[in-house]
Design an enzyme around this catalytic site. Structure first.
Site, PDB file in Angstrom:
ATOM      1  N   GLN A 107       0.846  -1.196   0.000  1.00 24.09           N
ATOM      2  CA  GLN A 107       0.000   0.000   0.000  1.00 24.09           C
ATOM      3  C   GLN A 107       0.881   1.245   0.000  1.00 24.09           C
ATOM      4  OE1 GLN A 107      -2.411   1.391   3.329  1.00 24.09           O
ATOM      5  NE2 GLN A 107      -4.229   1.303   2.024  1.00 24.09           N
ATOM      6  N   TYR A 174      -7.497  10.918   4.066  1.00 21.28           N
ATOM      7  CA  TYR A 174      -6.094  11.186   3.725  1.00 21.28           C
ATOM      8  C   TYR A 174      -6.028  12.028   2.450  1.00 21.28           C
ATOM      9  CZ  TYR A 174      -4.685   7.967   7.407  1.00 21.28           C
ATOM     10  OH  TYR A 174      -4.486   7.381   8.634  1.00 21.28           O
ATOM     11  N   ARG A 332      -8.466  -5.491  12.443  1.00 25.39           N
ATOM     12  CA  ARG A 332      -8.276  -5.805  13.858  1.00 25.39           C
ATOM     13  C   ARG A 332      -8.534  -7.286  14.180  1.00 25.39           C
ATOM     14  NH1 ARG A 332     -12.133  -1.210  15.749  1.00 25.39           N
ATOM     15  NH2 ARG A 332     -13.090  -1.941  13.818  1.00 25.39           N
ATOM     16  N   CYS A 362      -4.912  -1.314  19.608  1.00 21.94           N
ATOM     17  CA  CYS A 362      -4.575  -1.033  18.206  1.00 21.94           C
ATOM     18  C   CYS A 362      -4.693   0.465  17.931  1.00 21.94           C
ATOM     19  CB  CYS A 362      -5.461  -1.859  17.287  1.00 21.94           C
ATOM     20  SG  CYS A 362      -7.220  -1.694  17.658  1.00 21.94           S
ATOM     21  N   GLU A 425     -12.355 -20.411  41.583  1.00 22.39           N
ATOM     22  CA  GLU A 425     -13.295 -19.293  41.392  1.00 22.39           C
ATOM     23  C   GLU A 425     -14.386 -19.411  42.440  1.00 22.39           C
ATOM     24  OE1 GLU A 425     -13.919 -16.454  39.831  1.00 22.39           O
ATOM     25  OE2 GLU A 425     -15.984 -16.490  40.591  1.00 22.39           O
ATOM     26  N   LYS A 443     -22.346  -5.698  22.869  1.00 24.58           N
ATOM     27  CA  LYS A 443     -21.038  -6.195  23.305  1.00 24.58           C
ATOM     28  C   LYS A 443     -20.970  -7.727  23.319  1.00 24.58           C
ATOM     29  CE  LYS A 443     -18.534  -3.694  26.177  1.00 24.58           C
ATOM     30  NZ  LYS A 443     -18.096  -2.926  27.351  1.00 24.58           N
TER      31      LYS A 443
HETATM   32  C1  LIG Z   1      -3.755   0.638  14.049  1.00 24.87           C
HETATM   33  C2  LIG Z   1      -4.397   0.843  12.706  1.00 24.87           C
HETATM   34  C3  LIG Z   1      -3.627   1.268  11.633  1.00 24.87           C
HETATM   35  C4  LIG Z   1      -4.215   1.413  10.371  1.00 24.87           C
HETATM   36  N1  LIG Z   1      -3.440   1.763   9.302  1.00 24.87           N
HETATM   37  C5  LIG Z   1      -3.986   1.774   8.056  1.00 24.87           C
HETATM   38  C6  LIG Z   1      -3.174   1.967   6.905  1.00 24.87           C
HETATM   39  O1  LIG Z   1      -1.936   2.100   6.985  1.00 24.87           O
HETATM   40  N2  LIG Z   1      -3.782   1.987   5.696  1.00 24.87           N
HETATM   41  C7  LIG Z   1      -5.129   1.807   5.549  1.00 24.87           C
HETATM   42  O2  LIG Z   1      -5.620   1.829   4.417  1.00 24.87           O
HETATM   43  N3  LIG Z   1      -5.925   1.609   6.623  1.00 24.87           N
HETATM   44  C8  LIG Z   1      -5.379   1.559   7.853  1.00 24.87           C
HETATM   45  N4  LIG Z   1      -6.165   1.266   8.942  1.00 24.87           N
HETATM   46  C9  LIG Z   1      -7.587   0.953   8.731  1.00 24.87           C
HETATM   47  C10 LIG Z   1      -7.821  -0.563   8.627  1.00 24.87           C
HETATM   48  O3  LIG Z   1      -7.327  -1.047   7.407  1.00 24.87           O
HETATM   49  C11 LIG Z   1      -9.327  -0.887   8.715  1.00 24.87           C
HETATM   50  O4  LIG Z   1     -10.003  -0.171   7.737  1.00 24.87           O
HETATM   51  C12 LIG Z   1      -9.916  -0.577  10.086  1.00 24.87           C
HETATM   52  O5  LIG Z   1      -9.135  -1.158  11.097  1.00 24.87           O
HETATM   53  C13 LIG Z   1     -11.345  -1.115  10.205  1.00 24.87           C
HETATM   54  O6  LIG Z   1     -11.397  -2.462   9.826  1.00 24.87           O
HETATM   55  P1  LIG Z   1     -11.439  -3.660  10.915  1.00 24.87           P
HETATM   56  O7  LIG Z   1     -12.745  -3.549  11.632  1.00 24.87           O
HETATM   57  O8  LIG Z   1     -11.329  -4.923  10.117  1.00 24.87           O
HETATM   58  O9  LIG Z   1     -10.305  -3.453  11.816  1.00 24.87           O
HETATM   59  C14 LIG Z   1      -5.600   1.145  10.206  1.00 24.87           C
HETATM   60  C15 LIG Z   1      -6.363   0.732  11.310  1.00 24.87           C
HETATM   61  C16 LIG Z   1      -5.774   0.582  12.544  1.00 24.87           C
HETATM   62  C17 LIG Z   1      -6.606   0.097  13.700  1.00 24.87           C
HETATM   63  S1  SF4 Z   2      -7.227  -3.971  20.724  1.00 21.42           S
HETATM   64 FE1  SF4 Z   2      -9.436  -4.314  20.822  1.00 21.42          FE
HETATM   65  S2  SF4 Z   2     -10.203  -3.453  18.895  1.00 21.42           S
HETATM   66 FE2  SF4 Z   2      -7.994  -3.629  18.674  1.00 21.42          FE
HETATM   67  S3  SF4 Z   2      -7.744  -5.581  17.643  1.00 21.42           S
HETATM   68 FE3  SF4 Z   2      -7.571  -5.995  19.807  1.00 21.42          FE
HETATM   69  S4  SF4 Z   2      -9.613  -6.513  20.512  1.00 21.42           S
HETATM   70 FE4  SF4 Z   2      -9.805  -5.587  18.502  1.00 21.42          FE
END
Ligand SMILES: Cc1cc2nc3c(=O)[nH]c(=O)nc-3n(C[C@H](O)[C@H](O)[C@H](O)COP(=O)(O)O)c2cc1C
Ligand code: SF4
Length: 658
Positions: A107, A174, A332, A362, A425, A443
């Site tokens: 990327q 961005y 994530r 994260c 426990e 949740k």
């Molecule tokens: C710590 C972190 C760093 C990220 N860095 C990028 C990145 O470099 N480029 C990008 O396109 N998206 C980035 N994202 C977005 C993720 O690709 C993704 O869209 C976002 O985590 C939501 O998807 P998920 O629910 O599968 O985590 C980042 C997300 C997190 C949490």
């Molecule tokens: S820190 Fe929380 S939101 Fe991030 S990847 Fe782990 S469980 Fe998912």
């Protein structure tokens, strides 16, 4: 064979075959990603290899910097165009991923624009959450230079062996995203004005890359289909009053990108201004993205990958079967469990360690504190080589006291290290306070995490003694070599007159039938706010009172930005009343008496007062049991109430040190 076979089926991006539908979507991992010379560290390479081994068909690591002419600095680390060592290490990364049959795309970012101070954008705009600072406007020449740098980066990536490249990004607001939106882009040159002009960068990028790298080298676009913003730094919860990109425009852009030659779209939603869409917390439902992605898919023939809370394999399977998406992007969830695809494809979904959408390990570490990215539920994530599981030190016996999340993690880690573990426990079930934390409808992943731990402990042969609060003699009988105390917390009960007329947060969650229609919640921390959300979802009239000047602000830096931003907007939308700088002074039969900031008192009538005033550690056993003369440590809430991240990380560290 399993019912998820469709997710294990191959598809093509251009001429590149991807072996299944799972993709690790890009995440910038921060500190531990690079070695001293700016190449990918062994730690990062190992991290991605584990995900390739875990079954991901496509891996797209976090964005890398290409611009070495215009931006004064990069928030994303070393520059691939200028750093030969980066290129050497990239080859190692590519080989290690290929070894497991996965493909890897690079990327490339064109820049971050107004999301960070000092970085230029299409027009002068206030910097994200720093309205007094303005991002300077790029000259036409600078835009051309940036495009040339990205194209050069694609050539380098191809030489390093990557299977394709992805443009970062018409998402998260961005630079390329800002260029595409009339709200941010008010230019009068050929890069501003009409939609085609605003997409000119995107067009010149793909054309330039195909010219230099060949038509066979896939180029994708990370694309936010709808931005959900109603102003700078202000989200729109239900999508009304959109000033950024509407879904209709997102679909139009999808068609144009295909016509320019893009080979796939990696779609999501939101920008920094609407972070709860970009990095959705648990309050945003799983799969919320699918209907939007389906609209883009309807409009184009190229593959569409969808990311953002796509962890629900049933929803993902259905979407792929219906042809609404081609690939499932997991950010994530891939941090939480590297083997997610193999487990789904094998039909062993109960073995998946779920991401709980907390954003603590994260997002918060990446965007808010600048610490290396990891994961609340997987303390090893992206630190596997730095703090991986140590081999056990002989045939030791470990006793863990307390079956909450910290106790369960301590027992699991000890057992994984080959120790014989007994877990005591005092109640009749495991889980501790994550039982209550997982009870709200939004949740359920926490309830799944609890189930995951219990299954793991069973598989690992941990001896569990329920309804047993051990005394020192029990521990002696076990001939334990080490004791881990994870005895948790009880709700705090400060000396406020009439507080016994209120119900505790735990009672409120465990016995919702005890809550009347007018609810007054004392304490605007995470627990109080989530009870408020649940109650208002059930049609109650809810007031939250908080002594501090903001809700969800206590406990270090408070909740991660997307989580807090979403709660604030949900409260506004659902008309939850929030009284900050207001203290509870008495609970009466009629409701709650509060002292306002100006010192005046007021009786606020309520049917139920819920006390969510935090938790205090249970009495300390460490000193009492010191005579045992064996290593003993306290972990998790027993050392002070904290988050699930704190509980799990404490437990992992303690059990990994025995
Ligand atoms: C710590 C972190 C760093 C990220 N860095 C990028 C990145 O470099 N480029 C990008 O396109 N998206 C980035 N994202 C977005 C993720 O690709 C993704 O869209 C976002 O985590 C939501 O998807 P998920 O629910 O599968 O985590 C980042 C997300 C997190 C949490
Ligand atoms: S820190 Fe929380 S939101 Fe991030 S990847 Fe782990 S469980 Fe998912």
């Amino acid at each position: 064979m399993s019912k998820y076979d469709v997710l294990g089926s191959p598809y093509k991006i251009g001429n590149v075959e991807i072996k299944n539908r799972f993709a690790v979507i890009p995440m910038t991992m921060g500190g531990l990603s690079y070695d001293e010379e700016g190449g990918f560290s062994d730690n990062l390479i190992n991290y991605f290899e584990l995900r390739a081994k875990g079954g991901f068909g496509l891996i797209i690591p976090g964005a890398v910097t290409t611009d070495y002419h215009v931006d004064p600095f990069s928030a994303l680390g070393p520059n691939l165009n200028t750093n030969k060592h980066w290129q050497e290490r990239a080859r190692v990364l590519v080989d290690r991923v290929h070894k497991h049959g996965a493909k890897i795309f690079c990327q490339l970012t064109m820049g971050l624009g107004r999301n960070y101070p000092q970085l230029p954008g299409p027009s002068e705009n206030p910097v994200w959450r720093n309205p007094d600072l303005k991002s300077p406007e790029l000259t036409t020449e600078q835009i051309r230079q940036k495009i040339a740098d990205v194209i050069e980066g694609a050539v380098v990536a191809k030489e390093c062996g990557y299977d394709g490249v992805e443009m970062h990004a018409m998402h998260w607001g961005y630079l390329l995203d800002q260029m595409g939106m009339a709200f941010f882009n008010r230019r009068t040159d050929e890069y501003g004005g009409s939609l085609e002009n605003r997409l000119r960068c995107a067009k010149e990028l793909v054309e330039g890359i195909h010219e230099k790298c060949g038509r066979d080298f896939p180029v994708g676009m990370r694309l936010g289909l709808k931005t959900y913003i109603k102003d700078y730094d202000k989200a729109t919860l239900n999508g009304d009053e959109e000033v950024g990109r509407t879904l209709e425009e997102g679909v139009e852009i999808s068609k144009l990108l295909e016509s320019y030659g893009y080979d796939y779209l990696n779609v999501d939603t939101g920008t920094y201004d609407s972070f709860y869409y970009a990095c959705p917390p648990m309050y945003n439902p799983q799969g919320f993205m699918i209907p939007l992605a389906a609209k883009a898919k309807e409009a184009v023939k190229i593959p569409v990958l969808a990311g953002g809370r796509m962890q629900d394999y049933d929803l993902a399977k259905e979407a792929v079967e219906k042809g609404e998406i081609d690939g499932v992007g997991l950010g994530r969830a891939s941090l939480a469990d590297p083997d997610y695809p193999n487990k789904v494809i094998a039909g062993e979904t109960e073995k998946i360690r779920p991401c709980i959408g907390c954003n603590m390990g994260c997002f918060r570490r990446c965007v808010e504190t600048g610490e290396p990215v990891s994961c609340a539920v997987n303390p090893q994530a992206c630190r596997e080589l730095v703090m991986g599981l140590k081999p056990g030190d002989g045939d030791k016996k470990v006793v863990v006291v307390g079956g909450g999340v910290a106790g369960m993690e301590a027992a699991r880690t000890s057992a994984l290290r080959g120790y014989k573990v007994t877990l005591f426990e005092k109640s009749d079930h495991l889980g501790g306070h994550i039982v209550e934390a997982g009870a709200h409808s939004f949740k359920t992943e926490i309830a799944k995490l609890n189930a995951w731990y219990q299954r793991e402990l069973k598989d690992l042969g941990v001896k569990i003694e329920l309804e047993h609060e051990p005394c020192i003699n029990c521990i002696k009988k076990k001939e334990a070599d080490a004791v881990i105390l994870a005895t948790g917390t009880d709700p705090s009960a400060p000396p406020i007159p009439g507080l016994d007329k209120a119900i505790t947060s735990l009672d409120a969650i465990n016995h919702p039938d005890r809550i009347g229609s007018r609810v007054f919640i004392v304490g605007g921390g995470l627990v109080g706010c989530e009870i408020a959300l649940d109650e208002v979802n059930h049609g109650k009239d809810v007031t939250v009172v908080e002594a501090l000047d903001d809700i969800m602000a206590a406990g270090g830096a408070g909740a991660p930005y997307p989580n807090r931003q979403m709660i604030v907007d949900l409260f506004e939308d659902k008309k939850v009343k929030v009284l900050t700088c207001t203290k509870l002074t008495e609970v009466t039969d009629e409701g709650a008496v509060v002292e306002k900031q100006d010192g005046t008192a007021e009786l606020l009538k309520a049917d139920t007062v819920v006390s969510a005033l935090g938790f205090k550690p249970t009495p300390n056993l460490k000193d009492e049991w010191a005579e045992l003369g064996i290593p003993m440590c306290e972990i998790g809430d027993a050392t002070g109430a904290g988050t699930i991240l704190k509980a799990i990380w404490d437990a992992y560290d303690a059990a990994n040190s025995i």
